[in-house]
Design an enzyme around this catalytic site. Sequence first.
Site, PDB file in Angstrom:
ATOM      1  N   ARG A  72      40.148  57.240  43.796  1.00  0.00           N
ATOM      2  CA  ARG A  72      40.596  56.212  44.236  1.00  0.00           C
ATOM      3  C   ARG A  72      41.269  55.720  45.414  1.00  0.00           C
ATOM      4  NH1 ARG A  72      44.716  53.040  39.686  1.00  0.00           N
ATOM      5  NH2 ARG A  72      42.044  52.967  38.535  1.00  0.00           N
ATOM      6  N   ARG A 141      51.718  51.373  43.441  1.00  0.00           N
ATOM      7  CA  ARG A 141      50.186  51.716  43.465  1.00  0.00           C
ATOM      8  C   ARG A 141      49.987  51.052  45.322  1.00  0.00           C
ATOM      9  NH1 ARG A 141      47.505  52.951  38.513  1.00  0.00           N
ATOM     10  NH2 ARG A 141      48.719  54.503  37.268  1.00  0.00           N
ATOM     11  N   LYS A 232      52.969  53.170  35.795  1.00  0.00           N
ATOM     12  CA  LYS A 232      52.770  52.819  37.149  1.00  0.00           C
ATOM     13  C   LYS A 232      53.814  51.146  37.349  1.00  0.00           C
ATOM     14  CE  LYS A 232      48.757  51.405  34.836  1.00  0.00           C
ATOM     15  NZ  LYS A 232      47.646  50.891  34.719  1.00  0.00           N
ATOM     16  N   LYS A 234      53.432  48.115  40.534  1.00  0.00           N
ATOM     17  CA  LYS A 234      52.786  47.357  41.547  1.00  0.00           C
ATOM     18  C   LYS A 234      53.353  46.503  41.781  1.00  0.00           C
ATOM     19  CE  LYS A 234      48.746  48.230  38.047  1.00  0.00           C
ATOM     20  NZ  LYS A 234      47.378  47.845  37.168  1.00  0.00           N
ATOM     21  N   CYS A 453      35.974  43.960  34.983  1.00  0.00           N
ATOM     22  CA  CYS A 453      36.433  45.119  35.530  1.00  0.00           C
ATOM     23  C   CYS A 453      35.053  46.560  35.163  1.00  0.00           C
ATOM     24  CB  CYS A 453      37.175  45.494  34.461  1.00  0.00           C
ATOM     25  SG  CYS A 453      36.961  46.205  32.427  1.00  0.00           S
ATOM     26  N   CYS A 459      34.572  54.116  32.706  1.00  0.00           N
ATOM     27  CA  CYS A 459      36.072  54.460  31.967  1.00  0.00           C
ATOM     28  C   CYS A 459      36.501  54.455  30.294  1.00  0.00           C
ATOM     29  CB  CYS A 459      36.598  52.861  31.797  1.00  0.00           C
ATOM     30  SG  CYS A 459      37.762  52.805  31.184  1.00  0.00           S
ATOM     31  N   CYS A 498      37.968  46.317  27.344  1.00  0.00           N
ATOM     32  CA  CYS A 498      39.375  46.603  26.368  1.00  0.00           C
ATOM     33  C   CYS A 498      40.815  45.526  27.217  1.00  0.00           C
ATOM     34  CB  CYS A 498      40.146  48.124  26.766  1.00  0.00           C
ATOM     35  SG  CYS A 498      40.966  48.255  28.158  1.00  0.00           S
ATOM     36  N   CYS A 502      42.287  45.139  33.591  1.00  0.00           N
ATOM     37  CA  CYS A 502      42.273  45.918  34.744  1.00  0.00           C
ATOM     38  C   CYS A 502      41.626  44.296  35.721  1.00  0.00           C
ATOM     39  CB  CYS A 502      41.298  46.482  34.942  1.00  0.00           C
ATOM     40  SG  CYS A 502      42.089  47.963  33.911  1.00  0.00           S
TER      41      CYS A 502
END
Length: 582
Positions: A72, A141, A232, A234, A453, A459, A498, A502
């Site tokens: 990424r 991120r 994480k 953001k 996503c 994934c 899931c 995302c």
Amino acid sequence: MSDTPPAKPLTKNEHLKTAHPSLDGAIRETLADPNAVRFTEDDEQFIKFHGMYQQDDRDKRKVGKEYSVMVRTRQTGGITAPETYLVYDEIAGKYANGTLRLTTRQTFQFHGVVQSKIGRLIKAIHEALSTTLATCGDVNRNVLFPSIPTASNAQKQIEKDAFELTNALLPAATSYHSIWVDGYPINLSDEIQTLKAIPKDAPNPYAPPPADHDESGNPVDPLYGKTYLPRKFKIAFALPGVNDVDLFANDLGFVAIVENDEVVGYNLTAGGGMGTSHGNKETYPRLADIVCFIPRARLIDAAKAVITIHRDFGDRTNRKHARIKYVLQEKGVEWFRGQLAERLGAPLAPSRPFSFHRQGDTYGWGKAIDGSWYLTVYVPSGRIKDEGDYRLRTALRHIVGKYKPEFRCTAFQNFILCGIKESDKAAVEADFLAHGVDPLSKVHAIRKNSMACVSLPTCGLALAEAEREMPAILTQIEGLLGQAGIPQEDIIIRATGCPNGCARPYLAEIGFVGRAPGKYNLMLGADGTGTRLNKIYKENVKREDFAAELLPLFTRFKAERRDASERFGDFATRVLLPEAGK
Ligand code: SRM
Ligand code: SF4
């Protein structure tokens, strides 16, 4: 005996970070081993900080695990120079699976990168004046900001602030440069032709601050400390009006307050996040709180203060409960304000009034204040590829190469080409059309407002299809809307494989959240501005039952909506969800 409950043990990730504060693990050894096909299990955690995930092609598991990584990039505000884009295009073909994937956070992903190509791919991204540093991992991120290039003074200021903040928050003490940049002395310019257009002496704009050192001389990150964040983090910037970054889904947000085309400061929001786990009540999606107003000069201090609150109070004993949203929820916003004021050494000012009137991208041509034109193009689930008559990847290579527009990734998996001359507009449109791509995105509103996503096959966490099934879901829903007598209805529809969220499915008027192969939770009731979460309407709906579930809802919506301006999400909240709860 003491009544104090025994302290919960730290997660394995915390021990790994403590043992390897420069986050290198055995990455170098694996790269040096010509027989290695994957990173070690421990290194799977470290490589995230370097911008990649270990994956395998789940379609092929019956035959055996075929390992690769997903890489990424970092693109603050989605901004990508045309020369950089052309390198990305070339390396997608040479080192990855031939596609570029625009993400919900304004970046690019490369999938299917096998072990022998990883070093080359990351080095090429660095030489193309971008980076993959900290695009994954327990750090800040990619930073989002509104991608429409109106070129107003205020917007330029937000752009400047977002880039400065990005650099201020890059982790300093990692082994990233020593492994992938300085430690990878291969010359790629003969292999990757498009690198020749990148000036050799141009500095890479993503420059981490210098590291501190402890008494033993080990590097310590001046902001994140030795063990980085619990999870994480953001950040998004927004302008009032159009919520084109899904601001409230972010751990930290800054809404620009503009007076006379000057950003005077930002309303600070904190504690947003989407991820949850099925059946785990300790986890939930949450919208950020509006905390206070911060003068522009204190932006970086404020961001660092919030990050240190996460660093110091986030749950390091349970990664599913480690985001800052849980700190906000459990300790309360007043407590949070107190912490922030203390860390800033000044009382907080109240937030200023602002509102959003809609979310999402605005398609087609727009004129920037400098007189140039920009074109926003819909990309189904963000996948830039050539498939059959649809040759978006080739079209972009051609158009970006010829007209040199700045490429901007949006937060809704689309792109904007900026800085196009009026005299080139018709030719750009013709180029797209010649490659089977509709430049004006004249598709049904539900498509333009949809996101899915990545999910299967790459994934590792996917429970059900998303990106690959979305075209069929949308075609089916278009048909159902027609049957219900509302053929042109604009509904925000998102799907994920899931519950991690995302594609931010909890901010969709209709969200499909994967539970198991072919089964989804049906979520209803978010609004059209990204400011209300939806709720579970029905669990475990089989894919083959979507039509039977949705048609009666659309029919009722047509018959019972207040008036033509009532959105499906608002109707669902007013009528359907209270009934579902009875
Ligand atoms: Fe995500 C994990 C893809 C945006 C919440 N996400 C993953 C991984 C890396 C799976 C994994 O851990 O093994 C997925 C890789 C799939 C693949 O094959 O590419 C993945 N996430 C994506 C992208 C590509 C989705 C897309 O289709 O565009 C987005 C990349 C963003 C970027 O460029 O940085 C992406 N992920 C998001 C968002 C949306 C956002 O940030 O606005 C969220 C919800 C917001 C949030 O963070 O709460 C999101 N991803 C997660 C989570 C849940 C985190 C949590 O708090 O529980 C996971 C799982 C995890 O971290 O353990 C996850
Ligand atoms: Fe994978 Fe789940 Fe994220 Fe989709 S929502 S990309 S299935 S982690």
